[in-house]
Design a protein around this motif. Structure first.
Motif, PDB file in Angstrom:
ATOM      1  N   GLU A   1       0.878  -1.164   0.000  1.00  0.00           N
ATOM      2  CA  GLU A   1       0.000   0.000   0.000  1.00  0.00           C
ATOM      3  C   GLU A   1       0.918   1.217   0.000  1.00  0.00           C
ATOM      4  O   GLU A   1       1.366   1.657   1.063  1.00  0.00           O
ATOM      5  CB  GLU A   1      -0.928  -0.003   1.220  1.00  0.00           C
ATOM      6  N   PRO A   2       1.251   1.752  -1.171  1.00  0.00           N
ATOM      7  CA  PRO A   2       2.282   2.783  -1.266  1.00  0.00           C
ATOM      8  C   PRO A   2       2.016   3.965  -0.338  1.00  0.00           C
ATOM      9  O   PRO A   2       0.905   4.471  -0.239  1.00  0.00           O
ATOM     10  CB  PRO A   2       2.214   3.213  -2.737  1.00  0.00           C
ATOM     11  N   LYS A   3       3.087   4.376   0.345  1.00  0.00           N
ATOM     12  CA  LYS A   3       3.047   5.558   1.209  1.00  0.00           C
ATOM     13  C   LYS A   3       4.277   6.399   0.914  1.00  0.00           C
ATOM     14  O   LYS A   3       5.385   5.870   0.800  1.00  0.00           O
ATOM     15  CB  LYS A   3       3.043   5.166   2.693  1.00  0.00           C
ATOM     16  N   GLY A   4       4.068   7.715   0.819  1.00  0.00           N
ATOM     17  CA  GLY A   4       5.181   8.593   0.522  1.00  0.00           C
ATOM     18  C   GLY A   4       5.195   9.808   1.406  1.00  0.00           C
ATOM     19  O   GLY A   4       4.463   9.907   2.393  1.00  0.00           O
ATOM     20  N   GLN A   5       6.044  10.745   1.020  1.00  0.00           N
ATOM     21  CA  GLN A   5       6.208  11.977   1.779  1.00  0.00           C
ATOM     22  C   GLN A   5       4.922  12.789   1.836  1.00  0.00           C
ATOM     23  O   GLN A   5       4.641  13.457   2.821  1.00  0.00           O
ATOM     24  CB  GLN A   5       7.341  12.805   1.165  1.00  0.00           C
ATOM     25  N   SER A   6       4.130  12.730   0.760  1.00  0.00           N
ATOM     26  CA  SER A   6       2.846  13.430   0.676  1.00  0.00           C
ATOM     27  C   SER A   6       1.886  12.551  -0.102  1.00  0.00           C
ATOM     28  O   SER A   6       2.308  11.683  -0.876  1.00  0.00           O
ATOM     29  CB  SER A   6       2.997  14.775  -0.048  1.00  0.00           C
ATOM     30  N   ALA A   7       0.600  12.776   0.096  1.00  0.00           N
ATOM     31  CA  ALA A   7      -0.388  12.038  -0.697  1.00  0.00           C
ATOM     32  C   ALA A   7      -0.266  12.448  -2.160  1.00  0.00           C
ATOM     33  O   ALA A   7      -0.122  13.630  -2.481  1.00  0.00           O
ATOM     34  CB  ALA A   7      -1.788  12.318  -0.180  1.00  0.00           C
ATOM     35  N   LEU A   8      -0.305  11.467  -3.058  1.00  0.00           N
ATOM     36  CA  LEU A   8      -0.217  11.736  -4.485  1.00  0.00           C
ATOM     37  C   LEU A   8      -1.332  10.993  -5.193  1.00  0.00           C
ATOM     38  O   LEU A   8      -1.688   9.868  -4.833  1.00  0.00           O
ATOM     39  CB  LEU A   8       1.125  11.264  -5.047  1.00  0.00           C
ATOM     40  N   ASP A   9      -1.871  11.603  -6.214  1.00  0.00           N
ATOM     41  CA  ASP A   9      -2.865  10.956  -7.068  1.00  0.00           C
ATOM     42  C   ASP A   9      -2.659  11.486  -8.479  1.00  0.00           C
ATOM     43  O   ASP A   9      -3.255  12.477  -8.893  1.00  0.00           O
ATOM     44  CB  ASP A   9      -4.287  11.250  -6.579  1.00  0.00           C
ATOM     45  N   ILE A  10      -1.739  10.847  -9.193  1.00  0.00           N
ATOM     46  CA  ILE A  10      -1.418  11.231 -10.556  1.00  0.00           C
ATOM     47  C   ILE A  10      -1.555   9.994 -11.433  1.00  0.00           C
ATOM     48  O   ILE A  10      -1.580   8.872 -10.916  1.00  0.00           O
ATOM     49  CB  ILE A  10       0.005  11.816 -10.660  1.00  0.00           C
ATOM     50  N   PRO A  11      -1.675  10.169 -12.742  1.00  0.00           N
ATOM     51  CA  PRO A  11      -1.825   8.990 -13.614  1.00  0.00           C
ATOM     52  C   PRO A  11      -0.704   7.980 -13.399  1.00  0.00           C
ATOM     53  O   PRO A  11       0.474   8.305 -13.486  1.00  0.00           O
ATOM     54  CB  PRO A  11      -1.761   9.602 -15.020  1.00  0.00           C
ATOM     55  N   GLY A  12      -1.080   6.765 -13.042  1.00  0.00           N
ATOM     56  CA  GLY A  12      -0.120   5.691 -12.846  1.00  0.00           C
ATOM     57  C   GLY A  12       0.472   5.607 -11.463  1.00  0.00           C
ATOM     58  O   GLY A  12       1.263   4.693 -11.183  1.00  0.00           O
ATOM     59  N   LEU A  13       0.097   6.530 -10.578  1.00  0.00           N
ATOM     60  CA  LEU A  13       0.703   6.510  -9.247  1.00  0.00           C
ATOM     61  C   LEU A  13      -0.220   7.163  -8.229  1.00  0.00           C
ATOM     62  O   LEU A  13      -0.654   8.302  -8.403  1.00  0.00           O
ATOM     63  CB  LEU A  13       2.053   7.230  -9.268  1.00  0.00           C
ATOM     64  N   ARG A  14      -0.492   6.424  -7.171  1.00  0.00           N
ATOM     65  CA  ARG A  14      -1.320   6.932  -6.081  1.00  0.00           C
ATOM     66  C   ARG A  14      -0.732   6.442  -4.763  1.00  0.00           C
ATOM     67  O   ARG A  14      -0.345   5.276  -4.646  1.00  0.00           O
ATOM     68  CB  ARG A  14      -2.757   6.444  -6.235  1.00  0.00           C
ATOM     69  N   CYS A  15      -0.629   7.331  -3.791  1.00  0.00           N
ATOM     70  CA  CYS A  15      -0.127   6.909  -2.486  1.00  0.00           C
ATOM     71  C   CYS A  15      -0.730   7.787  -1.406  1.00  0.00           C
ATOM     72  O   CYS A  15      -1.190   8.905  -1.667  1.00  0.00           O
ATOM     73  CB  CYS A  15       1.404   6.979  -2.433  1.00  0.00           C
ATOM     74  N   SER A  16      -0.713   7.280  -0.182  1.00  0.00           N
ATOM     75  CA  SER A  16      -1.131   8.069   0.973  1.00  0.00           C
ATOM     76  C   SER A  16       0.098   8.687   1.618  1.00  0.00           C
ATOM     77  O   SER A  16       1.240   8.342   1.304  1.00  0.00           O
ATOM     78  CB  SER A  16      -1.884   7.189   1.977  1.00  0.00           C
ATOM     79  N   GLU A  17      -0.132   9.620   2.531  1.00  0.00           N
ATOM     80  CA  GLU A  17       0.963  10.339   3.179  1.00  0.00           C
ATOM     81  C   GLU A  17       1.441   9.605   4.418  1.00  0.00           C
ATOM     82  O   GLU A  17       0.645   9.103   5.211  1.00  0.00           O
ATOM     83  CB  GLU A  17       0.501  11.746   3.554  1.00  0.00           C
ATOM     84  N   MET A  18       2.744   9.533   4.603  1.00  0.00           N
ATOM     85  CA  MET A  18       3.306   8.933   5.807  1.00  0.00           C
ATOM     86  C   MET A  18       2.994   9.805   7.025  1.00  0.00           C
ATOM     87  O   MET A  18       2.999  11.038   6.939  1.00  0.00           O
ATOM     88  CB  MET A  18       4.822   8.795   5.675  1.00  0.00           C
TER      89      MET A  18
END
Length: 399
Positions: free
Chosen positions: A120-137
């Motif tokens: 469940e991808p998590k990154g520095q900030s929430a992202l929702d762009i074509p081909g990539l979505r993640c929640s914020e750490m």
């Protein structure tokens, strides 16, 4: 005179921690995708790194070693923690240190680019762009990362590996924190570069404290994201200047990201080393050993970069997939420049897949065999990922 310049490639280099590298040629970190799907080294992987060691290089770095299964870049990544098969890791360390070579592990966390079928991808900030979505750490997750990296580094030393490299390049987690394009946090980890690099330096501090003083700790750093609004040369130079106050032993300069839609630097087909001009600027502000990865295609390019004094180590990746014995050939006086294949209108990820399957052929002792065309190589690569995804999910009980 030309011979003298070339001989500089084969002079030893002493790192700040006291470790001596036998020459100035390194195999840069790549995601070899050769783990067995449970995070464990395979016989093929052991053969590959022994093969490169016998080929004459001083240093190999295995890319994307995970401290946990939760944020892996691919299901072929290795996972090193308290539950790992330590004997298999010890065997890998022995194989990669053949012929006087060093084998290091790159400490990885894919963050927003964690492989969705297993994470469940998590990154520095929430992202929702074509081909990539993640929640914020969360802040607590961020605070836990340096200790996790330190634990993996400590295990790497115990397993017999020669060193570790902290991964802050190519759009993976620490690189995401450094980039103003992706880091939109409003706490102490976001905003100006001094705040965006805070987590990186916390990782460096914990890793360095967890291993012995003579154990090398390096860093791979983006010189630029090569994206509008991303990490700039100026910010990267600020990070390098700050590294002078750490006990980092080697700075590996690279660039670009693997974010969906971003053009890979290594796919550009340029005629010479990338980021050499940046290395010149970096040399003016640091005495730390510098390694430059990307674009070296000939002996004269590699030797010239060392002779210039701008860098201390040449990082090769795809060149060593095409010619594993390249360092030996260069040292023996053979002007064995590598012929790189040309691909017309490759699909996104296709060239990486082709080189990964070529790497797999070497690992499986099929060096003379031809890798399929680009589309078939990509199909084989994706099929292997699907098979390993199933193994990964079962082994790590991913819901």
């Amino acid at each position: 005179m030309i011979a003298d310049t070339r001989n500089l490639l084969f002079q030893p280099l002493e790192l700040p921690c006291g470790v001596l590298l036998k020459n100035r040629i390194a195999k840069s970190a790549m995601s070899d995708s050769l783990g067995d799907g449970t995070g464990t080294p395979t016989d093929a992987q052991m053969h590959l790194y022994r093969r490169w060691a016998k080929g004459g290089l001083a240093l190999s770095i295995i890319g994307e070693i995970q401290g946990t299964h939760r944020y892996a870049e691919k299901p072929g990544n290795l996972v090193l923690n308290d539950t790992s098969d330590t004997e298999r890791f010890r065997q890998l360390a022995r194989c990669g240190s053949d012929n006087g070579a060093q084998l290091w592990l790159q400490l990885g966390h894919a963050g927003a680019m964690a492989y969705p079928p297993t994470s469940e991808p998590k990154g520095q900030s929430a992202l929702d762009i074509p081909g990539l979505r993640c929640s914020e750490m969360t802040r607590s997750e961020i605070k836990a990362l340096p200790l996790e990296c330190a634990k993996t580094a400590c295990l790497a030393e115990k397993m017999g590996f020669g060193g570790v490299q902290i991964h802050a390049a190519h759009g993976f987690l620490l690189s995401q924190f450094l980039s103003p394009l992706f880091n939109k946090r409003d706490d102490e980890y976001g905003g100006p570069i001094a705040s965006r690099m805070k987590l990186l330096f916390e990782v460096i501090e914990e890793v360095r404290a967890a291993v012995s003083a003579s154990f090398p700790v390096g860093i791979k750093l983006n010189t630029t994201d090569q994206l509008i609004g991303g990490l700039t040369h100026e910010d990267a130079l600020t990070v390098i200047a700050a590294l002078n106050g750490t006990r980092i032993d080697l700075i590996d300069l690279s660039g670009g990201t693997y974010f969906p839609g971003a053009k890979s630097v290594s796919d550009s087909g340029g005629q010479g080393p990338y980021f050499l001009e940046f290395a010149k600027q970096a040399r003016q502000i640091t005495a730390k050993p510098l390694m430059l990865t990307g674009g070296f295609k000939t002996l004269d390019q590699a030797a010239g970069a060392i002779a210039s004094g701008m860098i201390d180590i040449v990082g090769l990746a795809r060149a060593l997939i095409l010619e594993p014995d390249l360092p030996n050939k260069w040292q023996n006086g053979q002007n064995a420049d590598v012929t790189f294949p040309k691909f017309n209108t490759p699909p996104e990820g296709g060239i990486t897949a082709w080189y990964t399957m070529r790497l797999t052929a070497i690992a499986e002792k099929r060096e003379a065999s031809d890798v399929a065309d680009l589309n078939q190589a990509m199909a084989n690569y994706n099929a292997r990922d699907r098979a390993r995804t199933k193994t990964w999910r079962q082994h790590f009980e991913v819901q």
